[in-house]
Design a protein around this motif. Structure first.
Motif, PDB file in Angstrom:
ATOM      1  N   LEU A 218       0.834  -1.208   0.000  1.00 10.78           N
ATOM      2  CA  LEU A 218       0.000   0.000   0.000  1.00 10.78           C
ATOM      3  C   LEU A 218       0.866   1.255   0.000  1.00 10.78           C
ATOM      4  N   LEU A 219       1.882   1.282   0.833  1.00 18.06           N
ATOM      5  CA  LEU A 219       2.748   2.458   0.923  1.00 18.06           C
ATOM      6  C   LEU A 219       3.559   2.664  -0.349  1.00 18.06           C
ATOM      7  N   PHE A 220       4.032   1.581  -0.966  1.00 20.76           N
ATOM      8  CA  PHE A 220       4.808   1.711  -2.205  1.00 20.76           C
ATOM      9  C   PHE A 220       3.927   2.213  -3.347  1.00 20.76           C
ATOM     10  N   VAL A 221       2.705   1.711  -3.444  1.00 25.62           N
ATOM     11  CA  VAL A 221       1.795   2.194  -4.493  1.00 25.62           C
ATOM     12  C   VAL A 221       1.430   3.654  -4.241  1.00 25.62           C
ATOM     13  N   ALA A 222       1.205   4.017  -2.977  1.00 24.22           N
ATOM     14  CA  ALA A 222       0.900   5.410  -2.646  1.00 24.22           C
ATOM     15  C   ALA A 222       2.087   6.316  -2.971  1.00 24.22           C
ATOM     16  N   ALA A 223       3.296   5.866  -2.648  1.00 23.83           N
ATOM     17  CA  ALA A 223       4.495   6.655  -2.975  1.00 23.83           C
ATOM     18  C   ALA A 223       4.651   6.782  -4.482  1.00 23.83           C
ATOM     19  N   HIS A 224       4.410   5.700  -5.206  1.00 26.98           N
ATOM     20  CA  HIS A 224       4.490   5.730  -6.671  1.00 26.98           C
ATOM     21  C   HIS A 224       3.511   6.756  -7.239  1.00 26.98           C
ATOM     22  N   GLN A 225       2.295   6.738  -6.755  1.00 28.99           N
ATOM     23  CA  GLN A 225       1.284   7.680  -7.251  1.00 28.99           C
ATOM     24  C   GLN A 225       1.625   9.123  -6.873  1.00 28.99           C
ATOM     25  N   LEU A 226       2.133   9.321  -5.672  1.00 27.83           N
ATOM     26  CA  LEU A 226       2.522  10.665  -5.248  1.00 27.83           C
ATOM     27  C   LEU A 226       3.662  11.203  -6.103  1.00 27.83           C
ATOM     28  N   VAL A 227       4.632  10.351  -6.412  1.00 30.46           N
ATOM     29  CA  VAL A 227       5.743  10.770  -7.275  1.00 30.46           C
ATOM     30  C   VAL A 227       5.218  11.101  -8.672  1.00 30.46           C
ATOM     31  N   LEU A 228       4.301  10.290  -9.186  1.00 26.61           N
ATOM     32  CA  LEU A 228       3.744  10.568 -10.510  1.00 26.61           C
ATOM     33  C   LEU A 228       3.021  11.907 -10.547  1.00 26.61           C
ATOM     34  N   ARG A 229       2.309  12.214  -9.484  1.00 25.72           N
ATOM     35  CA  ARG A 229       1.568  13.484  -9.446  1.00 25.72           C
ATOM     36  C   ARG A 229       2.504  14.692  -9.384  1.00 25.72           C
ATOM     37  N   GLN A 230       3.661  14.534  -8.765  1.00 22.84           N
ATOM     38  CA  GLN A 230       4.616  15.634  -8.628  1.00 22.84           C
ATOM     39  C   GLN A 230       5.778  15.514  -9.618  1.00 22.84           C
ATOM     40  N   ARG A 231       5.650  14.642 -10.581  1.00 20.89           N
ATOM     41  CA  ARG A 231       6.734  14.347 -11.519  1.00 20.89           C
ATOM     42  C   ARG A 231       7.201  15.574 -12.290  1.00 20.89           C
ATOM     43  N   ARG A 232       6.292  16.368 -12.756  1.00 22.20           N
ATOM     44  CA  ARG A 232       6.673  17.564 -13.533  1.00 22.20           C
ATOM     45  C   ARG A 232       7.549  18.511 -12.727  1.00 22.20           C
ATOM     46  N   PHE A 233       7.263  18.587 -11.452  1.00 21.49           N
ATOM     47  CA  PHE A 233       8.039  19.496 -10.613  1.00 21.49           C
ATOM     48  C   PHE A 233       9.443  18.971 -10.353  1.00 21.49           C
ATOM     49  N   PHE A 234       9.555  17.689  -9.980  1.00 13.53           N
ATOM     50  CA  PHE A 234      10.858  17.144  -9.584  1.00 13.53           C
ATOM     51  C   PHE A 234      11.734  16.751 -10.765  1.00 13.53           C
ATOM     52  N   ALA A 235      11.147  16.321 -11.868  1.00 19.57           N
ATOM     53  CA  ALA A 235      11.946  15.838 -12.996  1.00 19.57           C
ATOM     54  C   ALA A 235      12.658  16.971 -13.728  1.00 19.57           C
ATOM     55  N   GLY A 236      12.142  18.162 -13.683  1.00 24.00           N
ATOM     56  CA  GLY A 236      12.729  19.256 -14.448  1.00 24.00           C
ATOM     57  C   GLY A 236      13.745  20.088 -13.693  1.00 24.00           C
ATOM     58  N   HIS A 237      14.085  19.686 -12.500  1.00 25.40           N
ATOM     59  CA  HIS A 237      15.005  20.478 -11.691  1.00 25.40           C
ATOM     60  C   HIS A 237      16.324  19.743 -11.442  1.00 25.40           C
ATOM     61  N   SER A 238      17.134  20.313 -10.583  1.00 24.49           N
ATOM     62  CA  SER A 238      18.460  19.769 -10.301  1.00 24.49           C
ATOM     63  C   SER A 238      18.374  18.486  -9.463  1.00 24.49           C
TER      64      SER A 238
END
Length: 171
Positions: free
Chosen positions: A86-106
């Protein structure tokens, strides 16, 4: 004909790389180290790989893979079945939702994102274990796990970056 079989095997191996590396990282977290008391605070390396592949190659790392690795993590760490899944799927989904923010930075920004995700996952796991066991669970081991995995994050991450550059840029 033999060339096409080898090409298909090569392509399949490249597509399986995120799952296999995350699986190996999760298993590596359970290896017995010759350090006293290290087993209780061993860093969850599977979470590092999960974060990395969810951020950089979500097309190759699906929620079902996060779920399967979470179940394996529950089994090898003697946790209630389904908690890490449950926690890994939740973390995966949270990362996907914030992907645009984290992927484009340093890299530093990616590291901060991981620190937030890891802290959230560890806190949720600690609270869920307390509720499931209906007793107070010591806070120091998950806190030390969180600090340790955040501190060592660059090493496995840079290994995954190198692996991605070598294996997945030639698709």
């Amino acid at each position: 004909m033999l060339d096409t079989i080898w090409q298909r095997l090569d392509h399949g191996a490249r597509l399986a790389l995120p799952f296999v590396t995350t699986l190996l990282c999760a298993l590596l977290s359970t290896v017995t180290w010759p350090l006293p008391w290290f087993g209780a605070i061993a860093p969850p390396l599977g979470l590092v790989a999960l974060y990395y592949w969810s951020l950089h190659r979500p097309d190759l790392f699906r929620p079902s893979m996060a779920f399967a690795i979470g179940l394996l993590n529950d089994v090898v760490n003697f946790l209630p079945l389904g908690l890490s899944a449950l926690l890994f799927v939740a973390a995966h989904q949270l990362v996907l939702r914030q992907r645009r923010f984290f992927a484009g930075h340093s890299f530093f920004m990616m590291w901060i994102g991981f620190a937030l995700i890891a802290t959230l996952v560890m806190l949720c796991e600690w609270m869920a274990l307390g509720l499931i066991r209906w007793q107070w669970v010591p806070f120091v081991p998950p806190l030390m796990q969180d600090i340790l995995v955040i501190v060592i994050f660059p090493l496995p991450c840079w290994l995954l970056i190198g692996l991605q550059r070598v294996a997945l840029t030639q698709e």
